[in-house]
Design a protein around this motif. Structure first.
Motif, PDB file in Angstrom:
ATOM      1  N   GLU A   1      23.570  51.951 -10.390  1.00 46.66           N
ATOM      2  CA  GLU A   1      24.644  51.331  -9.624  1.00 46.66           C
ATOM      3  C   GLU A   1      25.546  52.575  -9.314  1.00 46.66           C
ATOM      4  O   GLU A   1      25.460  53.634  -9.896  1.00 46.66           O
ATOM      5  CB  GLU A   1      25.485  50.323 -10.479  1.00 46.66           C
ATOM      6  CG  GLU A   1      25.822  50.801 -11.692  1.00 46.66           C
ATOM      7  CD  GLU A   1      26.445  49.477 -12.407  1.00 46.66           C
ATOM      8  OE1 GLU A   1      26.617  48.411 -11.914  1.00 46.66           O
ATOM      9  OE2 GLU A   1      27.083  49.820 -13.756  1.00 46.66           O
TER      10      GLU A   1
ATOM     11  N   LEU B   1      29.119  47.637   3.108  1.00 47.00           N
ATOM     12  CA  LEU B   1      29.244  47.196   1.507  1.00 47.00           C
ATOM     13  C   LEU B   1      29.476  45.726   1.488  1.00 47.00           C
ATOM     14  O   LEU B   1      28.950  44.905   0.821  1.00 47.00           O
ATOM     15  CB  LEU B   1      30.387  48.085   0.637  1.00 47.00           C
ATOM     16  CG  LEU B   1      29.691  49.326   0.348  1.00 47.00           C
ATOM     17  CD1 LEU B   1      30.573  50.208  -0.233  1.00 47.00           C
ATOM     18  CD2 LEU B   1      28.293  49.365  -0.368  1.00 47.00           C
ATOM     19  N   ARG B   2      30.718  45.375   2.270  1.00 45.58           N
ATOM     20  CA  ARG B   2      30.971  43.908   2.341  1.00 45.58           C
ATOM     21  C   ARG B   2      29.702  43.016   2.972  1.00 45.58           C
ATOM     22  O   ARG B   2      29.710  41.797   2.391  1.00 45.58           O
ATOM     23  CB  ARG B   2      32.298  43.758   3.060  1.00 45.58           C
ATOM     24  CG  ARG B   2      33.580  44.511   2.701  1.00 45.58           C
ATOM     25  CD  ARG B   2      34.106  43.865   1.235  1.00 45.58           C
ATOM     26  NE  ARG B   2      34.286  42.614   1.576  1.00 45.58           N
ATOM     27  CZ  ARG B   2      35.600  42.296   1.961  1.00 45.58           C
ATOM     28  NH1 ARG B   2      36.535  42.963   2.166  1.00 45.58           N
ATOM     29  NH2 ARG B   2      35.759  40.898   1.921  1.00 45.58           N
TER      30      ARG B   2
ATOM     31  N   GLU C   1      27.238  42.837   0.334  1.00 48.23           N
ATOM     32  CA  GLU C   1      27.573  41.716  -0.882  1.00 48.23           C
ATOM     33  C   GLU C   1      27.440  40.187  -0.261  1.00 48.23           C
ATOM     34  O   GLU C   1      26.780  39.351  -1.036  1.00 48.23           O
ATOM     35  CB  GLU C   1      29.118  41.981  -1.130  1.00 48.23           C
ATOM     36  CG  GLU C   1      29.478  41.373  -2.406  1.00 48.23           C
ATOM     37  CD  GLU C   1      31.188  41.672  -2.663  1.00 48.23           C
ATOM     38  OE1 GLU C   1      31.625  42.308  -1.989  1.00 48.23           O
ATOM     39  OE2 GLU C   1      31.493  40.767  -3.510  1.00 48.23           O
TER      40      GLU C   1
ATOM     41  N   GLU D   1      24.542  39.031  -0.456  1.00 49.38           N
ATOM     42  CA  GLU D   1      23.646  38.845  -1.771  1.00 49.38           C
ATOM     43  C   GLU D   1      22.700  39.985  -2.025  1.00 49.38           C
ATOM     44  O   GLU D   1      21.589  39.716  -2.927  1.00 49.38           O
ATOM     45  CB  GLU D   1      23.334  37.511  -2.192  1.00 49.38           C
ATOM     46  CG  GLU D   1      24.472  36.527  -2.138  1.00 49.38           C
ATOM     47  CD  GLU D   1      24.119  35.074  -2.853  1.00 49.38           C
ATOM     48  OE1 GLU D   1      22.894  35.088  -2.873  1.00 49.38           O
ATOM     49  OE2 GLU D   1      25.264  34.374  -2.894  1.00 49.38           O
TER      50      GLU D   1
ATOM     51  N   LEU E   1      23.632  43.146  -2.769  1.00 49.01           N
ATOM     52  CA  LEU E   1      24.148  43.604  -3.788  1.00 49.01           C
ATOM     53  C   LEU E   1      25.265  42.954  -4.449  1.00 49.01           C
ATOM     54  O   LEU E   1      25.740  41.973  -3.830  1.00 49.01           O
ATOM     55  CB  LEU E   1      24.622  44.985  -3.537  1.00 49.01           C
ATOM     56  CG  LEU E   1      25.703  45.360  -2.285  1.00 49.01           C
ATOM     57  CD1 LEU E   1      26.961  45.188  -2.755  1.00 49.01           C
ATOM     58  CD2 LEU E   1      25.370  46.831  -1.681  1.00 49.01           C
ATOM     59  N   THR E   2      25.761  43.366  -5.658  1.00 49.70           N
ATOM     60  CA  THR E   2      26.925  42.707  -6.433  1.00 49.70           C
ATOM     61  C   THR E   2      27.857  43.881  -6.815  1.00 49.70           C
ATOM     62  O   THR E   2      27.286  44.970  -6.850  1.00 49.70           O
ATOM     63  CB  THR E   2      26.383  41.997  -7.768  1.00 49.70           C
ATOM     64  OG1 THR E   2      25.670  42.904  -8.552  1.00 49.70           O
ATOM     65  CG2 THR E   2      25.493  40.764  -7.406  1.00 49.70           C
ATOM     66  N   VAL E   3      29.109  43.399  -6.861  1.00 45.65           N
ATOM     67  CA  VAL E   3      30.223  44.369  -7.151  1.00 45.65           C
ATOM     68  C   VAL E   3      30.755  44.158  -8.508  1.00 45.65           C
ATOM     69  O   VAL E   3      31.059  42.999  -8.820  1.00 45.65           O
ATOM     70  CB  VAL E   3      31.136  44.270  -6.215  1.00 45.65           C
ATOM     71  CG1 VAL E   3      32.002  45.522  -6.162  1.00 45.65           C
ATOM     72  CG2 VAL E   3      30.541  44.512  -4.533  1.00 45.65           C
ATOM     73  N   ARG E   4      31.025  45.080  -9.287  1.00 47.81           N
ATOM     74  CA  ARG E   4      31.714  45.100 -10.525  1.00 47.81           C
ATOM     75  C   ARG E   4      32.844  46.144 -10.709  1.00 47.81           C
ATOM     76  O   ARG E   4      32.421  47.236 -10.305  1.00 47.81           O
ATOM     77  CB  ARG E   4      31.207  44.910 -11.784  1.00 47.81           C
ATOM     78  CG  ARG E   4      30.137  45.966 -11.857  1.00 47.81           C
ATOM     79  CD  ARG E   4      29.215  45.802 -13.419  1.00 47.81           C
ATOM     80  NE  ARG E   4      28.619  46.913 -13.611  1.00 47.81           N
ATOM     81  CZ  ARG E   4      28.516  47.083 -14.880  1.00 47.81           C
ATOM     82  NH1 ARG E   4      28.958  46.527 -15.924  1.00 47.81           N
ATOM     83  NH2 ARG E   4      27.657  48.222 -15.291  1.00 47.81           N
TER      84      ARG E   4
ATOM     85  N   LYS F   1      35.045  50.444  -8.336  1.00 50.83           N
ATOM     86  CA  LYS F   1      34.229  49.428  -8.067  1.00 50.83           C
ATOM     87  C   LYS F   1      32.668  50.052  -8.065  1.00 50.83           C
ATOM     88  O   LYS F   1      32.607  51.090  -7.319  1.00 50.83           O
ATOM     89  CB  LYS F   1      34.423  48.839  -6.514  1.00 50.83           C
ATOM     90  CG  LYS F   1      35.697  47.600  -6.833  1.00 50.83           C
ATOM     91  CD  LYS F   1      35.566  47.032  -5.429  1.00 50.83           C
ATOM     92  CE  LYS F   1      36.634  45.717  -5.764  1.00 50.83           C
ATOM     93  NZ  LYS F   1      37.216  45.501  -4.471  1.00 50.83           N
TER      94      LYS F   1
ATOM     95  N   TYR G   1      28.576  49.193  -7.234  1.00 52.00           N
ATOM     96  CA  TYR G   1      27.796  48.356  -6.599  1.00 52.00           C
ATOM     97  C   TYR G   1      26.343  48.601  -7.122  1.00 52.00           C
ATOM     98  O   TYR G   1      25.677  49.471  -7.583  1.00 52.00           O
ATOM     99  CB  TYR G   1      27.652  48.778  -5.188  1.00 52.00           C
ATOM    100  CG  TYR G   1      29.148  48.863  -4.339  1.00 52.00           C
ATOM    101  CD1 TYR G   1      29.569  47.759  -3.879  1.00 52.00           C
ATOM    102  CD2 TYR G   1      29.827  50.179  -4.585  1.00 52.00           C
ATOM    103  CE1 TYR G   1      31.027  47.940  -3.324  1.00 52.00           C
ATOM    104  CE2 TYR G   1      30.914  49.990  -3.944  1.00 52.00           C
ATOM    105  CZ  TYR G   1      31.745  49.039  -3.481  1.00 52.00           C
ATOM    106  OH  TYR G   1      32.817  49.178  -3.086  1.00 52.00           O
TER     107      TYR G   1
ATOM    108  N   THR H   1      20.635  43.998  -6.285  1.00 49.39           N
ATOM    109  CA  THR H   1      19.905  42.524  -6.484  1.00 49.39           C
ATOM    110  C   THR H   1      18.422  42.624  -6.293  1.00 49.39           C
ATOM    111  O   THR H   1      18.088  43.397  -5.689  1.00 49.39           O
ATOM    112  CB  THR H   1      20.547  41.286  -5.920  1.00 49.39           C
ATOM    113  OG1 THR H   1      20.384  41.501  -4.493  1.00 49.39           O
ATOM    114  CG2 THR H   1      22.216  41.354  -5.897  1.00 49.39           C
TER     115      THR H   1
END
Lengths: 106, 201
Positions: free
Chosen positions: A22, A47-48, A51, A54, A56-59, A69, A71, A74
């Motif tokens: 990530e 990126l948006r 996301e 689906e 990629l996921t963001v944390r 953030k 990335y 998935t």
């Protein structure tokens, strides 16, 4: 380059930039730089979009007293990369056909 | 411009899009500036290396759907009072038809433009099909009618050429339409955000 084509390619590039581990915004831009120049205002919508799809996921992770953030690709994102490789084989074969015989003329 | 000024200006220029989207955009650019500074750039350098606020606003807008913008613009920030509901309901006889008229005008313009493209495509096909008379020309030639045969073949080639030109025109025009539609959509979206002052840089 055709805008639609480039857009699709950039999506794949961003996925490739996070495929092994990530990563975060600025790191992604730096990793892509030797291959393709991408500005921040181009990266952000990508990126948006990824996301929302689906891929990629963001944390959000705390990093030296602030938030950053990250990335994470998935399963679907990895699948998209594999699909791209297959699609590209087709493009290469078309390219070979288009340029066939050009070298022998030189 | 320092970081705070940059982010404040950006926030101001984005007002009108849903708050969640503004916050996420601000967070993204703030993180970038901090990451660049951590790498040794000064605050000013980091900000100068970013795209202009105009560019950022444009890129962000193209990512927010029109229904979302409309909802943000017209959703009441508080619950409506009884008299307001009465006023809205009793004037509905005026504003609903108005809204319908406005929407239909936009829709018919859109459909009209595209039907032009479709008509052009149809004429391309029919002119192209007309060039099939080349078969008749060849038959004529084979049967010994040289003059009419050559004339027909010539006519068929002319049809074919015209069809090719028309086809090219149709292709260019539909491409133009797509670009135009995108521009119009962006323009409509920009109506929903406040007009900010121009960038100073």
């Amino acid at each position: 380059m055709d805008i639609q084509l480039k857009r699709g390619l950039l999506d794949v590039c961003v996925l490739a930039a996070i495929k092994n581990e990530e990563s975060y915004g600025y790191q992604i831009i730096k990793d892509m730089k030797p291959y393709v120049e991408v500005s921040e205002s181009t990266l952000y919508p990508i990126l948006r979009r990824l996301e929302a799809q689906e891929l990629l996921t963001v944390r959000t992770i705390e990093y030296s007293g602030r938030l950053r953030k990250y990335y994470h690709i998935t399963h679907l994102g990895l699948k998209r990369l594999e699909e791209f490789k297959d699609e590209w084989k087709e493009v290469i074969s078309i390219y070979n056909f288009v340029t066939k015989g050009e070298n022998s003329n030189e | 411009m320092n970081k705070q000024e940059f982010l404040t200006e950006l926030k101001k220029r984005l007002s009108g899009i849903p708050k969640k989207d503004i916050d996420q955009t601000i967070e993204f650019y703030e993180e970038l500036i901090l990451d660049k500074m951590e790498e040794g750039q000064t605050e000013e350098e980091a900000i100068a290396s970013l795209d202009s606020i105009d560019e950022i606003v444009k890129a962000t807008l193209s990512n927010v759907s029109i229904p979302k913008l409309v909802k943000e613009k017209f959703a009441p920030k508080r619950s409506l009072k009884t008299w307001e509901i009465v006023v809205i309901a009793s004037t509905a006889i005026i504003w609903i038809p108005l809204a319908i008229v406005l929407l239909s005008v936009i829709l018919s313009l859109y459909v009209g433009l595209w039907s032009g493209v479709i008509a052009l495509a149809a004429s391309t096909i029919s002119v192209g099909a007309s060039s099939l008379i080349i078969v008749g020309g060849i038959l004529d030639l084979c049967m010994g009618h040289a003059a009419s045969g050559i004339f027909t073949i010539g006519l068929a080639l002319a049809f074919l050429g015209t069809a090719l030109l028309l086809g090219l025109l149709t292709f260019k025009l539909s491409k133009l339409m797509v670009v135009l539609c995108k521009k119009i959509i962006l323009w409509i979206k920009s109506l929903f955000i406040k007009r900010g002052e121009k960038d100073e840089n």
